[in-house]
Design a protein around this motif. Structure first.
Motif, PDB file in Angstrom:
ATOM      1  N   GLU A   6       3.340  -1.575   2.838  1.00 12.03           N
ATOM      2  CA  GLU A   6       2.982  -2.990   2.814  1.00 12.03           C
ATOM      3  C   GLU A   6       3.370  -3.650   1.490  1.00 12.03           C
ATOM      4  O   GLU A   6       3.014  -4.797   1.242  1.00 12.03           O
ATOM      5  CB  GLU A   6       1.476  -3.160   3.036  1.00 12.03           C
ATOM      6  CG  GLU A   6       1.003  -2.790   4.430  1.00 12.03           C
ATOM      7  CD  GLU A   6      -0.483  -3.057   4.626  1.00 12.03           C
ATOM      8  OE1 GLU A   6      -0.814  -4.104   5.213  1.00 12.03           O
ATOM      9  OE2 GLU A   6      -1.294  -2.230   4.159  1.00 12.03           O
ATOM     10  N   SER A   8       5.821  -5.146  -1.652  1.00  7.52           N
ATOM     11  CA  SER A   8       7.002  -5.992  -1.786  1.00  7.52           C
ATOM     12  C   SER A   8       7.418  -6.040  -3.251  1.00  7.52           C
ATOM     13  O   SER A   8       6.595  -5.869  -4.155  1.00  7.52           O
ATOM     14  CB  SER A   8       6.728  -7.407  -1.274  1.00  7.52           C
ATOM     15  OG  SER A   8       5.688  -8.019  -2.016  1.00  7.52           O
ATOM     16  N   GLN A 126      -5.063  -0.915  -2.822  1.00  4.25           N
ATOM     17  CA  GLN A 126      -3.815  -1.667  -2.813  1.00  4.25           C
ATOM     18  C   GLN A 126      -3.825  -2.673  -3.967  1.00  4.25           C
ATOM     19  O   GLN A 126      -4.645  -3.593  -4.000  1.00  4.25           O
ATOM     20  CB  GLN A 126      -3.655  -2.394  -1.476  1.00  4.25           C
ATOM     21  CG  GLN A 126      -2.242  -2.837  -1.173  1.00  4.25           C
ATOM     22  CD  GLN A 126      -2.122  -3.362   0.237  1.00  4.25           C
ATOM     23  OE1 GLN A 126      -2.799  -4.303   0.622  1.00  4.25           O
ATOM     24  NE2 GLN A 126      -1.256  -2.759   1.036  1.00  4.25           N
TER      25      GLN A 126
END
Length: 352
Positions: A6, A8, A126
């Motif tokens: 997930e 970038s 995250q």
């Protein structure tokens, strides 16, 4: 441990760092890279992040004087985490810092990539991360392409293999007060001074004393104790040593929690050996300034890692290998006077 499905790539800058002892300079870019299509970012994510998917050791940044702000990478990353508009300026300072510590004559020149990533996952959390990577190894690639009536061939020199990252680290925006969480990769093969500059001089890392490292260190200490220390104190055959190693691995695979007294009692079972091992463990803790508690939760990943280097093979000249996985009392050692050779007698119920 690191997952980036997930994640970038927000921005990335490339600089070149030479070796000051070879009269090489550094070259700094004025702006971040312009990524015009979707393919390049995807390839860069694979090149930079995929090698960390199998890393288990988590470090943190430190400084010998205990003032984290004196650690250059900590200071630079904190600046970016607080204000990412300063990324380009900070990336140049990171490249200059790397140049300043590249003081070994065998350190190779190369491109340094500083990236800012969103949504990289570490240990289920995250967060954003600053990545610092260096490519030192260049390769030649052949390109085959169709042309009228068949195929043509060309080549590309001094190209980068995206499946071979030389050096890299990810500094995660979490646990700031402890020096952030850091994972690192260094595939340098060379002398100690050449190999340690990335971790010790550039990043100034200290391994985190969590249950993975506590498990890993305890198994490593015990293995060294059995294979190196016991010979000087007790008369032991190689089969006996393998049995002691197998017992320890069995303990760690079956238990959820390590208890020092329980472990030494079940695995060593000899008061003198137990005392010797505890002394050996204390000496390690003092030498490496790493306290391993007498009780900790066992890490399955660390057990799997150590199981790969724990040897249960008895090598006899170049003729036989005996794999010892169970009861050592089913193997006996002796000496044949007529042949003037050692022998092992193995008991079993059936062949499989």
């Amino acid at each position: 441990m690191v997952s980036y499905f997930e994640a970038s790539l927000q921005t990335i800058s490339v600089h070149h760092v030479g070796n000051p002892l070879q009269d090489e300079r550094y070259a700094l870019s004025d702006e971040p890279l312009t990524l015009k299509d979707e393919i390049i970012p995807r390839l860069l994510m694979q090149y930079f992040l995929a090698p960390f998917e199998k890393t288990n050791e988590v470090y943190h940044l430190m400084h010998p004087g205990d003032d984290l702000d004196l650690n250059e990478i900590y200071h630079y990353c904190t600046t970016v985490f607080n204000d990412d508009t300063k990324f380009q300026e900070i990336s140049q300072k990171i490249a200059k810092h790397l140049y300043s510590v590249s003081g070994h004559p065998k350190i190779k020149a190369g491109e340094v990539y500083i990236g800012y990533f969103n949504g990289v996952q570490l240990e289920g959390e995250q967060v954003n991360a600053v990545g610092i990577f260096k490519s030192e190894t260049k390769e030649t690639f052949l390109k085959v392409y169709p042309q009228e009536g068949g195929f043509g061939m060309d080549y590309e020199e001094n190209a980068i293999n995206i499946n071979k990252l030389d050096k890299g680290c990810l500094i995660f925006n979490t646990s700031k007060e402890d020096g952030y969480k850091v994972v690192v990769l260094d595939k340098t093969n060379g002398s100690n001074n050449e190999a340690v500059y990335w971790k010790d001089e550039f990043l100034k890392l200290k391994i985190r004393n969590d249950n993975f490292n506590q498990t890993n260190n305890t198994l490593s200490i015990y293995k060294n104790f059995v294979t190196q220390k016991l010979d000087g104190e007790f008369e032991m055959s190689k089969a006996d040593k393998i049995d002691l190693l197998n017992r320890s691995m069995k303990y760690f695979k079956e238990k959820d929690t390590f208890e020092l007294d329980e472990f030494t009692g079940e695995v060593l079972g000899n008061d003198e050996a137990i005392e010797s091992f505890k002394t050996y463990k204390n000496q390690y803790e003092q030498e490496f300034e790493t306290k391993i508690p007498d009780t900790f939760e066992i890490s399955d990943n660390a057990v799997k890692k150590q199981a790969r280097v724990y040897k249960s093979v008895l090598k006899l000249d170049k003729n036989f290998h005996i794999y010892i996985h169970g009861d050592k009392d089913l193997i006996e050692k002796g000496f044949d006077d007529a042949k003037a050779m050692n022998y092992y007698k193995v008991y079993f119920k059936q062949e499989e």
